[in-house]
Design an enzyme around this catalytic site. Structure first.
Site, PDB file in Angstrom:
ATOM      1  N   TYR A  14      84.271 -33.484  59.209  1.00 22.87           N
ATOM      2  CA  TYR A  14      85.247 -33.208  58.067  1.00 22.87           C
ATOM      3  C   TYR A  14      86.638 -33.752  58.677  1.00 22.87           C
ATOM      4  O   TYR A  14      87.154 -34.848  57.982  1.00 22.87           O
ATOM      5  CB  TYR A  14      85.253 -31.851  58.009  1.00 22.87           C
ATOM      6  N   SER A  37      74.913 -34.354  64.206  1.00 22.03           N
ATOM      7  CA  SER A  37      74.447 -33.210  64.120  1.00 22.03           C
ATOM      8  C   SER A  37      74.875 -32.380  63.100  1.00 22.03           C
ATOM      9  O   SER A  37      74.342 -31.447  62.377  1.00 22.03           O
ATOM     10  CB  SER A  37      74.649 -32.336  65.725  1.00 22.03           C
ATOM     11  N   SER A 127      92.002 -24.165  67.711  1.00 22.90           N
ATOM     12  CA  SER A 127      92.105 -23.369  66.408  1.00 22.90           C
ATOM     13  C   SER A 127      93.044 -22.139  66.724  1.00 22.90           C
ATOM     14  O   SER A 127      93.246 -21.719  67.843  1.00 22.90           O
ATOM     15  CB  SER A 127      90.670 -22.845  66.447  1.00 22.90           C
ATOM     16  N   ALA A 128      93.646 -21.831  65.564  1.00 20.42           N
ATOM     17  CA  ALA A 128      94.235 -20.552  65.577  1.00 20.42           C
ATOM     18  C   ALA A 128      93.399 -19.347  65.969  1.00 20.42           C
ATOM     19  O   ALA A 128      93.989 -18.338  66.301  1.00 20.42           O
ATOM     20  CB  ALA A 128      94.741 -20.322  64.195  1.00 20.42           C
ATOM     21  N   TYR A 151      82.487 -18.897  69.994  1.00 18.75           N
ATOM     22  CA  TYR A 151      83.034 -20.035  69.444  1.00 18.75           C
ATOM     23  C   TYR A 151      84.562 -20.052  69.953  1.00 18.75           C
ATOM     24  O   TYR A 151      85.096 -21.001  70.319  1.00 18.75           O
ATOM     25  CB  TYR A 151      83.205 -20.190  67.947  1.00 18.75           C
ATOM     26  N   LYS A 155      86.890 -22.381  72.660  1.00 18.16           N
ATOM     27  CA  LYS A 155      88.028 -23.009  72.415  1.00 18.16           C
ATOM     28  C   LYS A 155      89.242 -22.860  73.688  1.00 18.16           C
ATOM     29  O   LYS A 155      89.839 -23.507  74.125  1.00 18.16           O
ATOM     30  CB  LYS A 155      88.708 -23.016  71.115  1.00 18.16           C
ATOM     31  N   TYR A 185      94.736 -25.636  65.020  1.00 19.08           N
ATOM     32  CA  TYR A 185      94.614 -25.945  63.585  1.00 19.08           C
ATOM     33  C   TYR A 185      94.688 -24.401  62.969  1.00 19.08           C
ATOM     34  O   TYR A 185      93.847 -23.674  63.457  1.00 19.08           O
ATOM     35  CB  TYR A 185      93.351 -26.599  63.071  1.00 19.08           C
ATOM     36  N   ASN A 187      94.290 -23.156  58.726  1.00 14.95           N
ATOM     37  CA  ASN A 187      92.852 -23.261  57.994  1.00 14.95           C
ATOM     38  C   ASN A 187      92.779 -24.640  57.192  1.00 14.95           C
ATOM     39  O   ASN A 187      93.391 -24.795  56.095  1.00 14.95           O
ATOM     40  CB  ASN A 187      92.935 -22.130  56.974  1.00 14.95           C
TER      41      ASN A 187
END
Ligand code: NAD
Ligand code: UD1
Length: 349
Positions: A14, A37, A127-128, A151, A155, A185, A187
């Site tokens: 994305y 994947s 990520s935040a 997850y 990070k 990032y 959202n």
């Protein structure tokens, strides 16, 4: 001057596909590695169609050292943008080893290979989520870091590894130093304004925006709003939604800043990429309805485990040091999401 070549891991995904598009538009040569994947090659076919430019694609896994050696030997790479990774929070709780192996081991193999080829300019997707449950908002880069799920822990660990890597070079005057930007990032939502590329989640979406879009297109009956008793203006969760094209452009600004450094000037710096505005779930539903004219059926449901009340960025460091600011408003995020979803109800399939 020779055009710079950027290796993009996870470039079919994305955020990766939108970033490849911006890189091509800006005149970079682009080499993509992806094991497909969680993505379709069609995304990159469309990127090339939109830009009328070509990129090079190598299908393979970043954990496969032989594969990486082949790619690094074949191209003269100037910098790497590293998106490749697994990203579903719920799945990471069920399959933590798969997440540690893919995200952390993958990053180790990638950075080892980069070091062997003396390519030490790297932009990494964080990520935040590394801020855990922040004590206050807006969040600045020096807030304490923590993780609430595997997850998020991948990070956090990768960030620490990259900081160690940059630090080690500072004590080693012989080798040229690592130059690393960690982009946290908030959202990402929306799609390219062409409506040809966008977010294409497998199965039922976990995230709010693709869920709303699939309710609008009739694929899902109604949205469940997770919690209406948070200490926020209307009781629903507040987040910092950022247009994916703005986010993609943030990567180009991060690259420019790394390329502008003196050869001996290394380091590793994290930047928040967000708008700086918090929006509630209910406000998101209303904004979508207003922008698109589509009605979104919803019901209130219990809070989702692991969710926090409010999370939004202080993006001023990226403004100062990267000369980057988000530009697209909520209306554009909604309209572009709808153009993509209504034109591609089955995603790339
Ligand atoms: P995505 O799943 O669409 O893209 C990731 C891409 O990496 C996919 O194309 C997938 O096929 C590929 N990939 C995964 N493991 C690989 C491996 N071992 N080798 C080669 N390719 C591999 O996800 P996205 O939303 O574009 O996210 C990109 C990055 O940004 C991820 O690292 C994600 O954790 C991070 N991130 C995403 C968000 C978000 O909301 N989308 C938020 C914060 C951070
Ligand atoms: C989620 C991840 C986070 C990741 C981020 C970006 C979780 C717990 N967190 O964050 O680690 O970095 O995506 O990929 O999954 N909501 C609903 N109904 C829905 C979906 C969401 O009400 O069907 C609400 C959520 O409670 C939240 C907001 O919408 O308040 C945004 O949710 P989501 O899009 O999943 O993003 P995050 O929870 O911020």
């Amino acid at each position: 001057m020779k055009r710079k070549t950027i290796l993009v891991t996870g470039g079919a995904g994305y955020i990766g596909s939108h970033t490849c598009l911006e890189l091509l538009e800006a005149g970079y040569d682009v080499v993509v590695i992806d094991n497909l994947s969680n993505s379709k090659l069609e995304a990159l076919t469309r990127v090339q169609h939109i830009t009328q430019k070509t990129l090079v694609f190598h299908q393979g896994d970043i954990r496969d050292k032989h594969f990486l050696f082949e790619v690094f030997s074949r191209h003269k790479i100037d910098a790497v943008i590293h998106f490749a990774g697994l990203k579903a929070v719920g799945e990471s709780c069920e399959k933590p080893l798969a997440y540690y192996h893919n995200n952390i081991y993958g990053t180790l193999v990638l950075t080892e290979t980069m070091a062997e080829y003396a390519i030490k300019t790297l932009v990494f997707s964080s990520s935040a989520t590394v801020y855990g449950d922040p004590e206050s908002v807006p969040i600045t880069e020096n807030f304490p870091l923590s993780a609430t799920n595997p997850y998020g822990r991948t990070k956090l660990f990768i960030e620490e590894i990259l900081r160690d890597l940059a630090q080690a070079d500072q004590n080693n005057p012989v080798s040229s130093p690592w130059k690393i930007s960690i982009l946290r990032y908030f959202n990402p939502i929306g799609a390219h304004e062409s409506g040809l590329i966008g977010e294409d989640p497998n199965g039922i979406p976990n995230n709010l925006m693709p869920y709303i879009a699939q309710v609008a297109v009739g694929k899902l009956p109604q949205l469940s709003i997770f919690g209406n008793d948070y200490p926020t203006s209307d009781g629903t969760g507040v987040r910092d939604y950022i247009h994916v094209v703005d986010l993609a452009k943030g990567h180009l600004q991060a690259l420019l800043a790394l390329f502008a450094k003196q050869p001996e000037q290394g380091g590793c710096q994290a930047y928040n990429l967000g708008t700086g505005s918090g929006i509630s779930v209910l406000a998101m539903v209303q904004a979508f309805e207003q922008a698109t004219g589509q009605k979104i059926a919803y019901q209130f449901a219990p809070r989702r485990a692991g969710d926090i009340a409010a999370c939004y960025a202080d993006p001023s460091l990226a403004a100062q040091e990267l000369n980057w600011r988000s530009e697209k408003n909520l209306d554009a995020m909604m309209l572009d999401t709808w153009r993509w979803q209504s034109g591609n109800p089955e995603g790339y399939r």
